[in-house]
Enzyme design. Structure first.
Site, PDB file in Angstrom:
ATOM      1  N   GLU A  73       0.862  -1.193   0.000  1.00  0.00           N
ATOM      2  CA  GLU A  73       0.000   0.000   0.000  1.00  0.00           C
ATOM      3  C   GLU A  73       0.903   1.250   0.000  1.00  0.00           C
ATOM      4  O   GLU A  73       1.952   1.252   0.673  1.00  0.00           O
ATOM      5  CB  GLU A  73      -0.829  -0.048   1.303  1.00  0.00           C
ATOM      6  CG  GLU A  73      -1.779   1.097   1.550  1.00  0.00           C
ATOM      7  CD  GLU A  73      -2.494   0.944   2.913  1.00  0.00           C
ATOM      8  OE1 GLU A  73      -2.078   0.089   3.744  1.00  0.00           O
ATOM      9  OE2 GLU A  73      -3.475   1.666   3.134  1.00  0.00           O
ATOM     10  N   LYS A  75      -9.624   2.161  -1.773  1.00  0.00           N
ATOM     11  CA  LYS A  75      -9.852   1.489  -0.481  1.00  0.00           C
ATOM     12  C   LYS A  75     -11.213   1.887   0.098  1.00  0.00           C
ATOM     13  O   LYS A  75     -11.501   3.077   0.292  1.00  0.00           O
ATOM     14  CB  LYS A  75      -8.726   1.869   0.474  1.00  0.00           C
ATOM     15  CG  LYS A  75      -8.671   1.088   1.771  1.00  0.00           C
ATOM     16  CD  LYS A  75      -7.399   1.482   2.550  1.00  0.00           C
ATOM     17  CE  LYS A  75      -7.187   0.684   3.811  1.00  0.00           C
ATOM     18  NZ  LYS A  75      -5.947   1.071   4.521  1.00  0.00           N
ATOM     19  N   CYS A 106      -5.009  -3.473   2.617  1.00  0.00           N
ATOM     20  CA  CYS A 106      -4.730  -3.525   4.054  1.00  0.00           C
ATOM     21  C   CYS A 106      -5.978  -3.782   4.914  1.00  0.00           C
ATOM     22  O   CYS A 106      -6.524  -4.860   4.873  1.00  0.00           O
ATOM     23  CB  CYS A 106      -3.989  -2.257   4.481  1.00  0.00           C
ATOM     24  SG  CYS A 106      -2.988  -2.547   5.976  1.00  0.00           S
ATOM     25  N   VAL A 156      -0.088  -2.481  10.687  1.00  0.00           N
ATOM     26  CA  VAL A 156       0.461  -2.071  11.986  1.00  0.00           C
ATOM     27  C   VAL A 156      -0.109  -2.932  13.120  1.00  0.00           C
ATOM     28  O   VAL A 156       0.399  -2.889  14.233  1.00  0.00           O
ATOM     29  CB  VAL A 156       0.198  -0.565  12.268  1.00  0.00           C
ATOM     30  CG1 VAL A 156       1.010   0.296  11.315  1.00  0.00           C
ATOM     31  CG2 VAL A 156      -1.277  -0.210  12.183  1.00  0.00           C
TER      32      VAL A 156
HETATM   33  C1  ACM Z   1      -3.907  -0.035   7.202  1.00  0.00           C
HETATM   34  O1  ACM Z   1      -5.024  -0.225   6.711  1.00  0.00           O
HETATM   35  N1  ACM Z   1      -2.936   0.506   6.500  1.00  0.00           N
HETATM   36  C2  ACM Z   1      -3.628  -0.377   8.600  1.00  0.00           C
END
Ligand code: ACM
Length: 261
Positions: A38, A108, A141, A168
């Site tokens: 990402e 996203k 992510c 994370v």
């Molecule tokens: C994330 O979605 N980059 C934690």
């Protein structure tokens, strides 16, 4: 079919250096599908909308040119994350490219933490791309925590989910075993490593990029603290058979009328 990822250590705001790291790691690489993290060209920890906007690009920017060159050099279909600018909006997106150009972007849908301050939420439905006979779905992510994401992509016919990430939290790699098993799809989670301390935030990215098989088997795991790449051979036909056994098909056995919406 050879599929895999490059796990990188991006330097915030330094696109040229971030491109160079990938160029150096991918010398002599040949593959069919290659997934990058990402926001691989910019870094993650933005501190204002203006900052995101200043680093964002459309699909004709230097990040798309870099990805197309990478696709030409490797022969792969490449997926990588970037901040996508459209008029006054910026999405946390991933771009799918071949050597012939940009095929599409995914914006996203489930923004994590302060991404909600800097980015606009995705505004396009999930889509599966048929590229050279491979059905590729994309999620980014934190989308992993919503089982609807992988399910939607699988129902749309994805054989493989390209999953650029900047993780994370420690849960995703385990969760992807279930996401793949419950949908009988492959997934490539391309994570990053390193730390970013910017504004009030101090993130440590967890590495551990992973290739997960349709049956939940983990085919590749990257270290937590090193730039890394890995590729495995997969049989895409396995992801097209949704039968667990003679009696159970995980798609046609669904009892949709009893499910909440
Ligand atoms: C994330 O979605 N980059 C934690």
């Amino acid at each position: 079919m050879k599929v895999g990822y490059i796990q990188t250590n991006p330097i915030f705001g330094n696109k040229e250096e971030n491109f160079r790291e990938i160029e150096n790691l991918s010398v002599n690489l040949k593959a069919d599908i290659l997934v990058l993290p990402e926001l691989f060209s910019t870094g993650y920890t933005f501190i204002s909308k203006e900052e995101v906007y200043s680093l964002a690009e459309d699909v004709n920017g230097i990040t798309s040119q870099f990805l197309i060159k990478l696709a030409k050099n490797t022969g792969a279909i490449v997926v990588g994350g970037f901040p996508e600018k459209e008029e006054d909006k910026v999405f946390n997106s991933a771009m799918l490219v071949s050597k012939n150009g940009v095929i599409g972007t995914y914006r996203k849908l489930h923004l994590y933490y302060k991404e909600k301050l800097w980015f606009d939420s995705g505004d396009k439905p999930f889509k599966v791309y048929d590229v050279k006979g491979i059905n590729i779905g994309i999620m980014i992510c934190f989308d992993w925590i919503f089982p609807e994401t992988a399910r939607s992509l699988a129902l749309l016919g994805a054989d493989i989910i390209a999953h650029p990430a900047n993780l994370v939290l420690p849960y995703c790699q385990n969760a992807m075993v279930t996401r793949c098993l419950e949908n009988r799809v492959y997934a490539i989670t391309a994570n990053r490593i390193g730390k970013e301390t910017r504004g009030e935030d101090n993130f440590k990215f967890t590495g551990g990029s992973q290739i997960t098989s349709y049956n939940g088997q983990i085919l590749s795991t990257a270290p937590s603290n090193k730039s890394f790449l890995d590729f495995v051979d997969i049989d895409i036909e396995k992801a097209r058979d949704k039968k667990l056994n003679k009696f159970n098909d995980i798609f046609t056995d669904r009892r949709k009328k009893f499910y909440a919406n």
